[in-house]
Design an enzyme around this catalytic site. Sequence first.
Site, PDB file in Angstrom:
ATOM      1  N   ASP A   1       0.851  -1.198   0.000  1.00  0.00           N
ATOM      2  CA  ASP A   1       0.000   0.000   0.000  1.00  0.00           C
ATOM      3  C   ASP A   1       0.883   1.242   0.000  1.00  0.00           C
ATOM      4  OD1 ASP A   1       0.803  -0.651   2.668  1.00  0.00           O
ATOM      5  OD2 ASP A   1      -0.726   0.683   3.466  1.00  0.00           O
TER       6      ASP A   1
ATOM      7  N   GLU B   1       0.059  -0.831   5.881  1.00  0.00           N
ATOM      8  CA  GLU B   1       1.153  -0.232   6.646  1.00  0.00           C
ATOM      9  C   GLU B   1       1.036   1.283   6.688  1.00  0.00           C
ATOM     10  OE1 GLU B   1       5.143   1.297   7.764  1.00  0.00           O
ATOM     11  OE2 GLU B   1       3.947   1.729   5.966  1.00  0.00           O
TER      12      GLU B   1
END
Length: 383
Positions: free
Chosen positions: A77, A140
Amino acid sequence: MPSSFSTDPLVLLQSLLQCRSVTPADDGALSVAADALKGMGFEVTYLPFGPGESPTPNLYARLGRGAPFLCFAGHTDVVPPGDGWQYDPFAGQVQDGMVYGRGTADMKGGVACAVAAVARYVQENPSFPGSIAFLLTGDEEGPAQFGTRPVLEWMEERGEQPDFCLLGEPTNPQQLGDVIKIGRRGSLNAVITVTGVQGHVAYPHLAHNPIHPLVAILQDLVKHQLDSGNEWFAPSSLQITSIDVGNTATNVIPAQAQAKLNIRFNDQHSGKTLTEWLRSVVGHHASEATVGVSVSGEAFLTEPGEAVAQLSHAIESVTGRRPALDTGGGTSDARFIAHYMPVAEFGLVGATMHKRDEHVSIASLEELTRIYQAFINNFFGNN
């Protein structure tokens, strides 16, 4: 055998960059990594966690069942790209030896290099001893509630216990080979709210000004030296980030005053001990005040051992530079991993991470892939 696709970090990175995986979206990024790993014979498990119809995507993959057991960790991400890019942030454009895109440094580049390095290693060592795993998350850059942490819990329940984990965050400030991170400071956020009695400034005896005790609280907090640091950590730091009373008038004593602060703390403290200290100081000045605390991560240190030495030697063999061992910077998912296994962080140069026109050099992708491959060789005793 691994395909040529999975051994080329640039091609793999471009495929990852073309997925618009802005937290919490995945847009196929984990599938790109999964396809490359499946091509090497990895057993891949998708692990969505979280509420609702769109839980957070995560991936765990393992090849082999023997020891020693090495794990690579990372995230696919990315943060939002923002405006004003010279190139499409989700195209993987190559220009003058650089590849541009959101996540090139943080940290799709690190993921691509790790997958490519393992592919090359397995191609050269089809019956290697031990096991290799990948723990990849899509959570994250967001709240980090349904990513690495629950995957680690899932692994523990099934006896998946790597001997060492390498997290490919962009640790290098200027050039590849600068820094291995063997620990991180903890991070605590606090909100102090002091309640008073609103009134006219000309009649202070009929009011109670909450700003005065709040100022005294903050003075005590900032003048207190938390520690002097130690061999691996700089001194802990308390920073006031906001003071607000919501008062637009000049002749009104406000009914409430609030301050926010952050403490980045080393391994001489814990979130619990710092919370107790904060509440003690606040209570001394304003017994009616409240203190809200959120600890996003505890401090941790991986004592330099054989695996860290093997990584350091791999870096020096490729770059000619001996990396420094460091614990600075912000938080990462290593704060979760450290509770389950020794972990170190080493990845690309992070100078452009989270910035407009984020990019890395193609040469650094190849160099990092060679470093990871050399480390794998060291870890499994092939050198």
